[in-house]
Design an enzyme around this catalytic site. Structure first.
Site, PDB file in Angstrom:
ATOM      1  N   LYS A  30       0.846  -1.206   0.000  1.00  0.00           N
ATOM      2  CA  LYS A  30       0.000   0.000   0.000  1.00  0.00           C
ATOM      3  C   LYS A  30       0.880   1.255   0.000  1.00  0.00           C
ATOM      4  CE  LYS A  30      -3.909   1.971   2.653  1.00  0.00           C
ATOM      5  NZ  LYS A  30      -4.771   1.776   3.842  1.00  0.00           N
ATOM      6  N   SER A  89      -9.662   1.824   3.050  1.00  0.00           N
ATOM      7  CA  SER A  89      -8.856   2.631   2.159  1.00  0.00           C
ATOM      8  C   SER A  89      -7.838   1.826   1.348  1.00  0.00           C
ATOM      9  CB  SER A  89      -8.107   3.704   2.961  1.00  0.00           C
ATOM     10  OG  SER A  89      -7.207   3.105   3.874  1.00  0.00           O
ATOM     11  N   SER A  99      -9.749  -0.588   7.126  1.00  0.00           N
ATOM     12  CA  SER A  99      -9.204  -0.415   5.773  1.00  0.00           C
ATOM     13  C   SER A  99      -8.570  -1.635   5.130  1.00  0.00           C
ATOM     14  CB  SER A  99      -8.193   0.717   5.759  1.00  0.00           C
ATOM     15  OG  SER A  99      -8.871   1.926   5.641  1.00  0.00           O
TER      16      SER A  99
HETATM   17  N1  GLN Z   1     -13.055   4.144   6.942  1.00  0.00           N
HETATM   18  C1  GLN Z   1     -12.302   4.480   8.094  1.00  0.00           C
HETATM   19  C2  GLN Z   1     -11.843   5.921   7.996  1.00  0.00           C
HETATM   20  O1  GLN Z   1     -12.175   6.518   7.059  1.00  0.00           O
HETATM   21  C3  GLN Z   1     -11.131   3.562   8.268  1.00  0.00           C
HETATM   22  C4  GLN Z   1      -9.973   3.869   7.402  1.00  0.00           C
HETATM   23  C5  GLN Z   1      -8.775   3.028   7.718  1.00  0.00           C
HETATM   24  O2  GLN Z   1      -8.877   1.967   8.331  1.00  0.00           O
HETATM   25  N2  GLN Z   1      -7.618   3.535   7.345  1.00  0.00           N
HETATM   26  O3  GLN Z   1     -11.209   6.442   8.840  1.00  0.00           O
END
Ligand code: GLN
Length: 473
Positions: free
Chosen positions: A75, A150, A174
């Site tokens: 990532k 994400s 994410s």
């Molecule tokens: N959807 C969550 C956020 O927007 C989690 C994102 C993540 O785990 N990086 O913060």
């Protein structure tokens, strides 16, 4: 069935393929599917060079690591020396990583070939992978739906078959959510299991790196390589991280699975409920005992998470000031306008919203009302899980409340997007390991069950996930 790491290792061992051939195929697939936007950048030269070096080592009969010759994606918020690390943001558009993250270093030491950096929501803030400065990621299986976020690029690269596995990061879901949206396995280890050294921080008390793969076995293999103490990260756990792979198939089928009443009632799509219930019934038929448990504080998880995560983000992202890293506004006239313009131009809308929210909840007068309350809820959620684990070995919940959102829906309504995090954020708040395993289909796309274990019980968690997966195939 897409190729697994375990299968590819066999092919490499028998001479049916070479590491160079695998790297080339991965790079070709990434380029042929460039419209997916799964990658922010590819490392063609570095990957081929690393692959050839592994082939030469193999030919010379040298000892090889656990991932020798396997192409992987990382990532784009995890540093890989010499490659750009943009975090999906314009503000880091030209930032080149000066060193490897510990996780990257461990992959390389095990012989993995890193073919590229996977696209993501900007700074990992989102659940749809639509906010990257490199453009939105496409879900290869269901293109009209979001790939989840994400770590959407990592999930898409695995689902497309470009790489057999990838690293993602998980602050509130994410890894697990995009895995569920794209129909692959996503595993978030306990907080502290995988070093955060070289992971660009979003919310430091919640962030964890973990694997995304086609099978639980591959996820376990990748986890074993990256897990374990790292003196560079003061929050990395010092306790030993026993290898999970040798124990994977030795789990007790008579495991007690806690089913929280709050997770399978109102708010869950009826078709999703039916599919997940079927998976639980299968586990029961396999010998498991289903136990009713309760997570009464779950209803406050989203509010608590979006206060704590944004508060930490507002502090973490203050380092991007146009002076030390990345984008610097050419229009700046003095120091203040340098900060203001560089940040306004460099950060996207969602990231700006989070910085504003986080700054607000930490500000004098609101700190007690929001931040302190959120921390109290965080404790209550951890206590709920501790109570549940007194009567069960793992807890089962949905990953998503329904099928993935359609493309664009989350951008129109951020609150609707935040609400899809209901089942994932509580694990990060409590520091627990969780895995998302595909178990069927819902609304024409994939449905996944989340299994959760007490902190540092990764072996138990992966054993139960392996049994679940075995029942579904
Ligand atoms: N959807 C969550 C956020 O927007 C989690 C994102 C993540 O785990 N990086 O913060």
């Amino acid at each position: 069935m897409k190729k697994t790491i375990v299968g590819l290792l066999d092919e490499l061992k028998s001479g049916a393929t070479t590491s160079e051939a695998l790297a080339k195929a991965a790079l070709e697939s990434a380029k042929a599917n460039a419209a997916d936007n799964a990658f922010v950048s590819l490392d063609e030269e570095g990957a081929l060079e690393a692959a050839r070096a592994i082939d030469a080592k193999r030919a010379a009969g040298e000892k090889l690591g656990a991932l020798a010759g396997i192409p992987l994606a990382v990532k784009d918020n995890i540093l890989a020396k010499g490659l750009r690390c943009t975090c999906g943001s314009k503000i880091l558009g030209n930032f080149v990583a000066p060193y490897d993250a510990t996780a990257t270093e461990r992959l390389r030491a095990a012989g993995a070939v890193i073919v590229g950096k996977a696209n993501m929501d900007e700074f990992a803030m989102g659940s749809t992978s639509e906010t990257s400065a490199s453009g939105p990621v496409t879900n290869p299986e269901w293109p009209e739906l979001i790939p989840g976020g994400s770590s959407g690029g990592s999930a898409a690269a695995v689902a497309r078959g470009t790489v057999p596995a990838a690293l993602g990061s998980d602050t509130g879901g994410s890894i697990r959510q995009p895995a569920a949206c794209c129909g692959v396995v996503g595993f978030k280890p306990s907080y502290g299991r995988v070093s955060r050294w070289g992971l660009v921080a979003y919310a430091s008390s919640l962030d964890q790196i973990g694997p995304m793969a086609n099978t639980v076995e591959d996820a376990a293999l990748l986890y074993d390589v990256v897990a374990g103490h790292d003196p560079h990260d003061s929050t990395s756990a010092t306790r030993p991280a026993p290898a999970t792979l040798p124990e994977l198939k030795n789990g007790d089928p008579k495991i007690r699975i806690g089913v929280p009443e709050e997770c399978f009632g109102e708010g869950l799509d009826p078709e999703m409920r039916e599919v997940l219930q079927k998976a639980l019934d299968d586990l029961k038929a396999d010998g498991a005992e289903l136990v009713k448990v309760s997570l009464p504080s779950l209803k406050h998880a989203i509010a608590s998470y979006y206060i704590i995560a944004t508060a930490e983000a507002s502090a973490n992202l203050s380092r991007f000031d146009g002076v030390r890293y990345g984008h610097r506004s050419p229009e700046a006239k003095d120091l203040e306008s340098l900060y203001r313009k560089s940040r306004s131009e460099g950060f996207g809308k969602e990231v700006q919203r989070r910085i504003l929210l986080g700054t607000f909840v930490l500000s004098s007068g609101y700190y007690d009302a929001f931040y302190v309350q959120a921390q109290k809820v965080r404790r209550l959620i951890a206590d709920d899980f501790a109570k549940a684990f007194a009567s069960c070995d793992v807890v089962a919940t949905p990953v998503l409340p329904g099928p993935p959102l359609k493309r664009g829906e989350g951008l129109k309504d951020p609150l609707a997007m935040y609400l899809t995090d209901i089942f994932t954020v509580s694990l990060n708040l409590a520091g627990l390991p969780g895995i998302s395993v595909p178990v069927g289909s819902c609304g024409g796309s994939s449905a996944s069950l989340q299994l959760v274990a007490p902190a540092f019980e990764e072996t138990r968690l992966l054993q139960s996930a392996w049994r679940l997966e075995r029942l579904r195939r």
